[in-house]
Each structure stands twice: as structure tokens, then as C-alpha cells.
Enzyme design. Structure first.
Site: not given
Ligand code: VGL
Ligand code: ZN
Length: 211
Positions: A14, A52, A54, A58, A87, A112, A157
Site C-alpha cells: 500500500d 488498497d 475501495h 466503502h 481513502h 484488496k 495492513c
Molecule cells: C490501511 C487503514 C485503512 C493500511 C488501509 O494500508 O494500513 N489502513 N486502509
Molecule cells: Zn483502506
């Protein structure tokens, strides 16, 4: 004996604009992982990047729950869930990789968090702990038994991916200087405790590249 660079898969989690400076869910000092990740990416035989990713609205977004504040908690059918600012919405600039991340050698880009109703911190299993992303199958197809993890965020993550990889029986190394944390309410300390307890090895870029 093959080196870690030939043997293990590098999984960079990510490294996207929304988790970096100016992003919707900026991780403190998140941009600092980019040069470290790039050095690792250059060196590994198998490089996997995650995003990430979404859909708009979401279920992990506070904006999808009336009256909810970002960073508050809610109960999902699958358990407690942090509600985040919007995000990494599919196809937006915020969801794109950091412009300086070297994506050229990526063998697999795994997205994901695409199910509107389920968050997915881990690169292996969604937060319902049942739905799979396909990464375990891909690693097994490639004969990979060791993953080296870098990216954002250490306490969400990256940590969930590390714990799932251990549960799947993989060797796991976390490159500490190539990760940064959100660190909300002691989340970094508990992530580190959980990862150490699960047998995640802590390492750094120099040890991986020159060790
Ligand atoms: C993440 C919060 C929400 C991450 C992703 O990549 O750590 N944290 N979505
Ligand atoms: Zn996320």
C-alpha cells in the site's frame, strides 16, 4: 544456498498517495518508505505490490455511516472496525502508487478492499477472516515460502499481512526501515508484540540487501 533475494518474495504493502504526505489518510513520514522500498524492489527476484482499492462509499469509510467521525469504532457483522476517512477510492489519484515508487519490476499487483461491505487490511484475508484475496494461492503457485514485507502501515495492513502469512506457515521478515505506522491508541506497540509473538523476524534493508 540461494540468498533471501532469490528465495523470498518481496511484498510491498500500500505505498499509495493517500497514505503519503498530503493524502486522505497520510501515515506520518509515510513517504520515507519509498527510497527504501525501491532499493529492495531492484534486488528481489519476485516483487509483489499491493493496493488498497475501495469502491466509493466503502463500509470502512466514516462517511458511509451517518454521524460517525473518522477514526471512531463501529461494529461490522464480522467484528469491530475502525472507520477511516475516505481513502484509496478505485481509480482516483489517491489510490495510485506514490509517483516515485518503482513499479516496473512488479510481477503481481494485488488489489484488496474491493468488497463494498468488508475491509481488508491483510493482503491475504479480508477482515471477515474468511474471504481470500488470492495472494496465498499465487505464492504457493510460485513456490514461495518466505515473504519479506515493507510498506504502509506497519500497525494495520503490514501487521495483518505478516500475521496471516505466519498463520499460513510462511517465513516472514519485516523490513523496519521500509515501513511506517499510523500509531493510533497504542496500535504500533501491540502490532509489534503480536508480530514478534507470531515469529515474524524484524530486519532492516542493509541486512536484507548485503547481509
Ligand atoms: C490501511 C487503514 C485503512 C493500511 C488501509 O494500508 O494500513 N489502513 N486502509
Ligand atoms: Zn483502506
Amino acid at each position: 544456498m540461494p540468498s533471501i533475494l532469490e528465495d523470498a518474495a518481496l511484498v510491498v504493502i500500500d505505498v499509495q498517495n493517500d497514505f503519503c504526505a498530503g493524502g486522505a489518510l497520510a501515515v506520518p513520514d509515510g513517504d520515507a518508505v519509498v527510497p527504501a522500498a525501491n532499493r529492495l524492489i531492484e534486488a528481489f527476484q519476485v516483487v509483489i505490490l499491493t493496493q488498497d482499492w475501495h469502491p466509493p462509499g466503502h463500509a470502512s469509510f466514516a462517511s458511509a455511516h451517518s454521524g460517525a467521525e473518522p477514526f471512531s469504532m463501529t461494529e461490522m457483522p464480522y467484528g469491530p472496525q475502525v472507520l477511516w476517512p475516505d481513502h484509496c477510492v478505485q481509480g482516483t489519484e489517491g489510490a495510485a502508487f506514490h509517483p516515485d515508487l518503482d513499479t516496473r519490476r512488479a510481477r503481481l499487483v494485488l488489489r484488496k478492499g474491493t468488497d463494498p461491505a468488508i475491509d481488508s487490511y491483510s493482503a491475504f484475508f479480508e477482515n471477515d477472516r474468511v474471504s481470500v484475496t488470492g495472494l496465498a494461492g499465487a505464492l504457493s503457485d510460485l513456490g514461495v515460502e518466505h515473504v519479506v514485507l515493507a510498506g504502509l502501515a506497519t500497525d494495520y495492513c503490514v501487521c495483518w499481512s505478516a500475521l496471516d502469512a505466519r498463520a499460513l506457515g510462511l517465513n516472514v521478515s519485516l523490513v523496519e526501515d521500509a515501513c511506517r505506522a499510523i500509531d493510533m491508541d497504542g496500535s504500533l506497540a501491540s502490532a509489534m508484540t503480536n508480530m514478534l509473538q507470531a515469529g515474524v523476524r524484524l530486519t532492516n534493508s542493509d541486512a536484507v540487501l548485503f547481509g
